[in-house]
Design a protein around this motif. Structure first.
Motif, PDB file in Angstrom:
ATOM      1  N   ALA A  36     -49.351  39.999 -42.171  1.00 45.99           N
ATOM      2  CA  ALA A  36     -49.962  40.700 -41.035  1.00 45.99           C
ATOM      3  C   ALA A  36     -50.871  39.770 -40.242  1.00 45.99           C
ATOM      4  O   ALA A  36     -50.911  39.828 -39.004  1.00 45.99           O
ATOM      5  N   ARG A  37     -51.583  38.913 -40.950  1.00 47.07           N
ATOM      6  CA  ARG A  37     -52.483  37.973 -40.261  1.00 47.07           C
ATOM      7  C   ARG A  37     -51.700  36.993 -39.406  1.00 47.07           C
ATOM      8  O   ARG A  37     -52.103  36.651 -38.282  1.00 47.07           O
ATOM      9  N   MET A  38     -50.553  36.549 -39.906  1.00 46.51           N
ATOM     10  CA  MET A  38     -49.772  35.536 -39.198  1.00 46.51           C
ATOM     11  C   MET A  38     -48.937  36.108 -38.054  1.00 46.51           C
ATOM     12  O   MET A  38     -48.770  35.459 -37.024  1.00 46.51           O
ATOM     13  N   GLY A  39     -48.431  37.341 -38.241  1.00 47.41           N
ATOM     14  CA  GLY A  39     -47.488  37.856 -37.243  1.00 47.41           C
ATOM     15  C   GLY A  39     -47.824  39.221 -36.675  1.00 47.41           C
ATOM     16  O   GLY A  39     -47.008  39.810 -35.956  1.00 47.41           O
ATOM     17  N   THR A  74     -54.967  42.058 -40.555  1.00 45.90           N
ATOM     18  CA  THR A  74     -55.207  42.000 -39.111  1.00 45.90           C
ATOM     19  C   THR A  74     -56.692  41.917 -38.771  1.00 45.90           C
ATOM     20  O   THR A  74     -57.059  41.888 -37.605  1.00 45.90           O
ATOM     21  N   GLY A  75     -57.539  41.894 -39.797  1.00 40.58           N
ATOM     22  CA  GLY A  75     -58.957  41.704 -39.569  1.00 40.58           C
ATOM     23  C   GLY A  75     -59.789  42.956 -39.611  1.00 40.58           C
ATOM     24  O   GLY A  75     -61.015  42.896 -39.538  1.00 40.58           O
ATOM     25  N   SER A  81     -59.085  34.312 -45.607  1.00 40.67           N
ATOM     26  CA  SER A  81     -58.048  33.473 -45.020  1.00 40.67           C
ATOM     27  C   SER A  81     -57.278  32.786 -46.146  1.00 40.67           C
ATOM     28  O   SER A  81     -57.826  31.959 -46.875  1.00 40.67           O
ATOM     29  N   TYR A  82     -56.010  33.146 -46.295  1.00 37.12           N
ATOM     30  CA  TYR A  82     -55.190  32.612 -47.381  1.00 37.12           C
ATOM     31  C   TYR A  82     -54.343  31.434 -46.920  1.00 37.12           C
ATOM     32  O   TYR A  82     -53.876  31.394 -45.780  1.00 37.12           O
ATOM     33  N   GLU A  83     -54.146  30.480 -47.808  1.00 34.58           N
ATOM     34  CA  GLU A  83     -53.219  29.375 -47.587  1.00 34.58           C
ATOM     35  C   GLU A  83     -52.023  29.541 -48.517  1.00 34.58           C
ATOM     36  O   GLU A  83     -52.167  29.995 -49.652  1.00 34.58           O
ATOM     37  N   GLU A  84     -50.856  29.166 -48.035  1.00 34.28           N
ATOM     38  CA  GLU A  84     -49.647  29.164 -48.864  1.00 34.28           C
ATOM     39  C   GLU A  84     -49.405  27.751 -49.377  1.00 34.28           C
ATOM     40  O   GLU A  84     -49.361  26.801 -48.599  1.00 34.28           O
ATOM     41  N   LEU A  85     -49.247  27.632 -50.678  1.00 32.46           N
ATOM     42  CA  LEU A  85     -49.033  26.328 -51.295  1.00 32.46           C
ATOM     43  C   LEU A  85     -47.885  26.416 -52.293  1.00 32.46           C
ATOM     44  O   LEU A  85     -47.628  27.478 -52.861  1.00 32.46           O
ATOM     45  N   VAL A  86     -47.213  25.309 -52.518  1.00 29.57           N
ATOM     46  CA  VAL A  86     -46.166  25.229 -53.537  1.00 29.57           C
ATOM     47  C   VAL A  86     -46.443  24.020 -54.420  1.00 29.57           C
ATOM     48  O   VAL A  86     -46.630  22.901 -53.922  1.00 29.57           O
TER      49      VAL A  86
END
Length: 247
Positions: A36-39, A74-75, A81-86
């Motif tokens: 939701a935050r990204m799109g 959406t705030g 604030s999340y980061e995606e990591l692999v």
């Protein structure tokens, strides 16, 4: 699709029922929030959010939880604030392993994952070291005793599924990642309740391990999955047929 069938069997050796429900919902909330935050918060205009919601519904996550997760993203709920990591590496026995993470603290997540690898006999690799051993596929699973296989197959294939396999009482519908949401939605609209639904990294080839090594691999996987930052863990392990991960 023999490799895919092995994946389904291995996955269910552990069993979906033993997953901690609250922990599973926490992971869905993070996934929905970041989508939701990204799109944006409209699933119709945000394919990633739509997919995340469908997965949550497939696991019987309450509607209120889903709506709160969207607002958080959406705030409206003061979202982190999340980061995606692999992270990539190897488990005991040379088993390749991939760890997908959603975190609000990259340094903490990296340290935790590295520590778990080290403590349970694995070792971290550099980015790209094992990702080539996997391919991304959509997988939707059903209890074969609770659905009509022929009818389910017809709906799934018409919606764009690539394959349907019935093994050990589990019917697994495989899709291209881009068609996952469409197929899952079509099956849900027909009233089929899935055991699990996800876009997962499936091994291109498997690494056979004996019972002793299988136990070590499973302990590493369990500890990774228990970490709050970890969303998904994938391995190339092929366990012995008589292996019981709960022993």
């Amino acid at each position: 699709m023999s490799g895919h069938s092995k994946w389904a069997t291995i996955k269910h050796a552990k069993g979906i029922a033993d997953a901690k429900r609250g922990q599973m919902f926490t992971k869905f909330i993070k996934e929905i929030s970041i989508a939701a935050r990204m799109g944006g918060g409209d699933p119709a205009a945000n394919p990633r959010l739509r997919t995340a919601i469908l997965k949550a519904r497939a696991a019987s996550m309450p509607k209120d939880n889903i709506e709160r997760a969207i607002k958080k993203g959406t705030g409206e709920g003061g979202a982190a604030s999340y980061e995606e990591l692999v992270y990539e590496g190897y488990a005991p026995g040379g088993v390749a392993i991939m760890v997908e993470v959603l975190t609000d603290n990259k340094n903490r997540a990296a340290a935790d994952v590295r520590n778990i690898f080290s403590k349970f006999g694995g070792n971290m690799g550099v980015s790209g070291s094992v990702s080539r051993m996997f391919k991304r596929c959509g997988n939707i699973e059903y209890d074969a005793e609770k659905v009509n296989e022929d009818e389910l197959m017809e709906v799934a294939l018409e919606a764009g599924a690539e394959d349907i396999v019935n093994e050990d009482g589990i019917i697994t519908v495989t899709t291209d990642p881009t068609n996952f949401a469409t197929v899952l939605e079509a099956l849900q609209e027909k009233g089929y309740e899935s055991m699990s639904a996800e876009v997962a990294m499936i091994p291109e080839a498997y690494t056979s391990v004996n019972a002793e090594t299988a136990g070590k691999v499973q302990k590493l996987v369990d500890r990774l999955e228990e970490n709050d930052d970890v969303q998904n863990v994938y391995t190339t392990a092929e366990y012995p047929d008589d292996f019981n991960p709960e022993e």
